[in-house]
Design an enzyme around this catalytic site. Structure first.
Site, PDB file in Angstrom:
ATOM      1  N   ASN A 123      -0.587   8.484   9.281  1.00 11.19           N
ATOM      2  CA  ASN A 123      -1.539   7.549   9.243  1.00 11.19           C
ATOM      3  C   ASN A 123      -0.736   6.134   9.195  1.00 11.19           C
ATOM      4  O   ASN A 123       0.304   5.939   8.547  1.00 11.19           O
ATOM      5  CB  ASN A 123      -2.556   7.589   7.829  1.00 11.19           C
ATOM      6  CG  ASN A 123      -1.893   6.730   6.759  1.00 11.19           C
ATOM      7  OD1 ASN A 123      -2.063   5.518   6.644  1.00 11.19           O
ATOM      8  ND2 ASN A 123      -1.425   7.733   5.890  1.00 11.19           N
ATOM      9  N   GLY A 129      -2.452   0.812   6.844  1.00 10.53           N
ATOM     10  CA  GLY A 129      -1.843  -0.547   6.649  1.00 10.53           C
ATOM     11  C   GLY A 129      -2.683  -1.299   5.177  1.00 10.53           C
ATOM     12  O   GLY A 129      -2.645  -2.483   5.164  1.00 10.53           O
ATOM     13  N   ASN A 185      -4.971   1.740  -8.342  1.00 10.77           N
ATOM     14  CA  ASN A 185      -3.500   1.499  -7.808  1.00 10.77           C
ATOM     15  C   ASN A 185      -3.443   0.174  -7.150  1.00 10.77           C
ATOM     16  O   ASN A 185      -4.221  -0.378  -6.402  1.00 10.77           O
ATOM     17  CB  ASN A 185      -3.576   2.604  -6.666  1.00 10.77           C
ATOM     18  CG  ASN A 185      -2.244   2.510  -5.677  1.00 10.77           C
ATOM     19  OD1 ASN A 185      -1.992   1.815  -5.188  1.00 10.77           O
ATOM     20  ND2 ASN A 185      -1.631   3.761  -5.594  1.00 10.77           N
ATOM     21  N   CYS A 236       6.550  -1.115  -0.782  1.00  8.83           N
ATOM     22  CA  CYS A 236       6.264  -2.493  -0.475  1.00  8.83           C
ATOM     23  C   CYS A 236       7.587  -3.096  -0.634  1.00  8.83           C
ATOM     24  O   CYS A 236       8.138  -3.277  -1.622  1.00  8.83           O
ATOM     25  CB  CYS A 236       5.440  -3.062  -1.185  1.00  8.83           C
ATOM     26  SG  CYS A 236       4.792  -4.636  -0.271  1.00  8.83           S
ATOM     27  N   THR A 285       3.575   8.933   1.154  1.00 11.64           N
ATOM     28  CA  THR A 285       3.728   9.626   2.534  1.00 11.64           C
ATOM     29  C   THR A 285       5.039   9.271   3.148  1.00 11.64           C
ATOM     30  O   THR A 285       6.000   8.159   2.534  1.00 11.64           O
ATOM     31  CB  THR A 285       2.784   8.933   3.664  1.00 11.64           C
ATOM     32  OG1 THR A 285       2.843   7.457   3.232  1.00 11.64           O
ATOM     33  CG2 THR A 285       1.339   9.240   3.255  1.00 11.64           C
ATOM     34  N   GLY A 295       0.615  17.655   0.288  1.00 10.16           N
ATOM     35  CA  GLY A 295       0.430  18.809   1.281  1.00 10.16           C
ATOM     36  C   GLY A 295      -0.346  19.896   0.419  1.00 10.16           C
ATOM     37  O   GLY A 295      -0.459  21.075   0.689  1.00 10.16           O
TER      38      GLY A 295
HETATM   39  C1  LIG Z   1      -5.177   7.978   4.960  1.00 11.97           C
HETATM   40  C2  LIG Z   1      -4.123   7.797   3.856  1.00 11.97           C
HETATM   41  C3  LIG Z   1      -4.193   6.774   3.084  1.00 11.97           C
HETATM   42  C4  LIG Z   1      -3.475   6.538   1.894  1.00 11.97           C
HETATM   43  N1  LIG Z   1      -3.484   5.330   1.354  1.00 11.97           N
HETATM   44  C5  LIG Z   1      -2.966   5.290   0.283  1.00 11.97           C
HETATM   45  C6  LIG Z   1      -3.101   4.267  -0.662  1.00 11.97           C
HETATM   46  O1  LIG Z   1      -3.854   3.228  -0.497  1.00 11.97           O
HETATM   47  N2  LIG Z   1      -2.122   4.049  -1.591  1.00 11.97           N
HETATM   48  C7  LIG Z   1      -1.229   4.796  -1.780  1.00 11.97           C
HETATM   49  O2  LIG Z   1      -0.590   4.703  -3.156  1.00 11.97           O
HETATM   50  N3  LIG Z   1      -1.123   5.986  -1.301  1.00 11.97           N
HETATM   51  C8  LIG Z   1      -2.022   6.195  -0.158  1.00 11.97           C
HETATM   52  N4  LIG Z   1      -1.626   7.261   0.645  1.00 11.97           N
HETATM   53  C9  LIG Z   1      -0.740   8.307  -0.137  1.00 11.97           C
HETATM   54  C10 LIG Z   1      -1.547   9.542  -0.580  1.00 11.97           C
HETATM   55  O3  LIG Z   1      -2.124   9.067  -1.918  1.00 11.97           O
HETATM   56  C11 LIG Z   1      -0.277  10.680  -1.077  1.00 11.97           C
HETATM   57  O4  LIG Z   1       0.732  10.274  -1.789  1.00 11.97           O
HETATM   58  C12 LIG Z   1       0.104  11.318   0.088  1.00 11.97           C
HETATM   59  O5  LIG Z   1      -0.808  11.460   1.167  1.00 11.97           O
HETATM   60  C13 LIG Z   1       0.512  12.678  -0.033  1.00 11.97           C
HETATM   61  O6  LIG Z   1      -0.309  13.739  -0.419  1.00 11.97           O
HETATM   62  P1  LIG Z   1      -1.163  14.673   0.810  1.00 11.97           P
HETATM   63  O7  LIG Z   1      -0.295  15.233   1.473  1.00 11.97           O
HETATM   64  O8  LIG Z   1      -1.880  15.607  -0.281  1.00 11.97           O
HETATM   65  O9  LIG Z   1      -2.053  13.711   1.704  1.00 11.97           O
HETATM   66  C14 LIG Z   1      -2.461   7.617   1.609  1.00 11.97           C
HETATM   67  C15 LIG Z   1      -2.651   8.710   2.499  1.00 11.97           C
HETATM   68  C16 LIG Z   1      -3.243   8.793   3.632  1.00 11.97           C
HETATM   69  C17 LIG Z   1      -3.238   9.989   4.245  1.00 11.97           C
END
Ligand SMILES: Cc1cc2nc3c(=O)[nH]c(=O)nc-3n(C[C@H](O)[C@H](O)[C@H](O)COP(=O)(O)O)c2cc1C
Length: 313
Positions: A69, A72, A99, A130, A192, A244
């Site tokens: 993703n 942003g 957050n 950041c 991510t 994941g």
């Molecule tokens: C579409 C999307 C938006 C995300 N937005 C944020 C965010 O706003 N702030 C943040 O700290 N992490 C954000 N993340 C990271 C997730 O909170 C998480 O740390 C990461 O996706 C790993 O977990 P998962 O594999 O279960 O998705 C985002 C992830 C995705 C996929």
């Protein structure tokens, strides 16, 4: 019931920031969402001081095992969040974790100070993925930067501070140790992992509007497990492990690697009830039945009857 940083939670499954829009989900599912909320605490998406439009499209690329993703971090900014989102999120039946992210320690301090005064907020998660615009260093990639950030905000609130570590650095464990030494109450990981997809039809052009993006979903699960284990060996504070997770088995693995809570992110896009299902599967595993057979009706009976509508991001 489990206790995390002094907060009572019904089970160990929370959402990953930015992956479950509770306001949109309430519009889709109705009031039943409040009776059967899928997570033990709700983590809001990242809030910044000023509003952000987010990255240009395209913002998503589907992988064989997850997605990239490049959203942003679009958000209304602090005043918009306080005026419009906080009153709605305060109605959720679970503790609210906000957050926040800033591009200098001073900016993060303003955000932390603003939320410190709000009784609706149980804890703060600091998204340190950041760059510090003054030093050019990623705040969460360098132990010294993370320490300076904690020094700037720790005295501003008695609320628990969770530092959300980035996996895109030499040693998340060293950053976690610095965060702990400078007053963090917990750490969460993984955020991510930086990734990229090429445009399927145009030569040498990236697909995502932002150029690169963040990889999440099953593709990062093994990395999350290894990093949670490494961080657990360096710190004593609680860990929110994520990356994941799609099942109770995956949650149990992260807990066994040293996490205290487990975050579910990308899986909620596939299945908005994933949080409740995974919590139910985990209960079954921990009850030692060894058999995992949890239909949606078991986890969230009333929401499941209304059909699966995917809440917008
Ligand atoms: C579409 C999307 C938006 C995300 N937005 C944020 C965010 O706003 N702030 C943040 O700290 N992490 C954000 N993340 C990271 C997730 O909170 C998480 O740390 C990461 O996706 C790993 O977990 P998962 O594999 O279960 O998705 C985002 C992830 C995705 C996929």
């Amino acid at each position: 019931m489990i206790r995390f940083c002094g907060i009572d939670l019904g089970h160990p499954i929370v959402n990953g920031s930015g992956t479950f829009d509770a306001i949109a989900a309430r519009r889709a599912f109705g009031e039943v969402l409040l009776d059967e909320f899928p997570f033990a605490a709700f983590v809001s998406k990242t809030v910044t001081l000023a509003p952000r439009p987010g990255n240009p499209p395209p913002r998503l690329w589907e992988l064989g095992a997850g997605m990239i993703n490049s959203i942003g971090l679009p958000n209304k900014g602090l005043s918009g969040y306080l005026a419009e989102d906080l009153p709605e999120l305060a109605q959720l039946p679970v503790p609210l974790i906000v957050n926040v992210m800033g591009s200098t320690p001073e900016e993060v301090a303003t955000l932390v100070g603003a939320f410190a005064a709000r009784a609706e907020v149980s804890a703060l998660e600091l998204n340190v993925s950041c760059p510090n615009v003054k030093t050019g260093l990623l705040m969460g990639a360098d132990p010294g930067e993370t320490a300076a950030l904690l020094d700037a905000v720790r005295t501003l609130t008695a609320k628990p501070l969770i530092v959300k570590l980035t996996p895109n650095c030499a040693s998340p464990a060293a950053v976690a140790a610095a965060a702990e030494q400078h007053g963090a109450d917990a750490v969460s990981l993984v955020n991510t992992l930086r990734g990229m997809a090429m445009h399927p039809r145009r030569q040498r052009e990236p697909w995502l509007g932002g150029g690169t993006g963040g990889v999440s979903g099953p593709a990062v699960r093994a990395i999350a497990l290894a990093q949670v284990r490494e961080v657990r060996e360096r710190v004593r504070v609680p860990i929110v492990g994520m990356g994941g997770v799609q099942s109770g088995r995956h949650a149990r693995d992260l807990l066994d690697a040293g996490a205290d809570l487990v975050g579910v992110g990308t899986e909620s896009f596939r299945d908005p009830l994933a949080g409740a299902r995974i919590a139910a599967e985990l209960r079954q595993i921990d009850g030692n039945s060894g058999i995992i057979d949890v239909p949606d009706e078991h986890a969230c009976p009333r929401i499941a009857r209304r059909g699966r509508k995917s809440p917008a991001k």
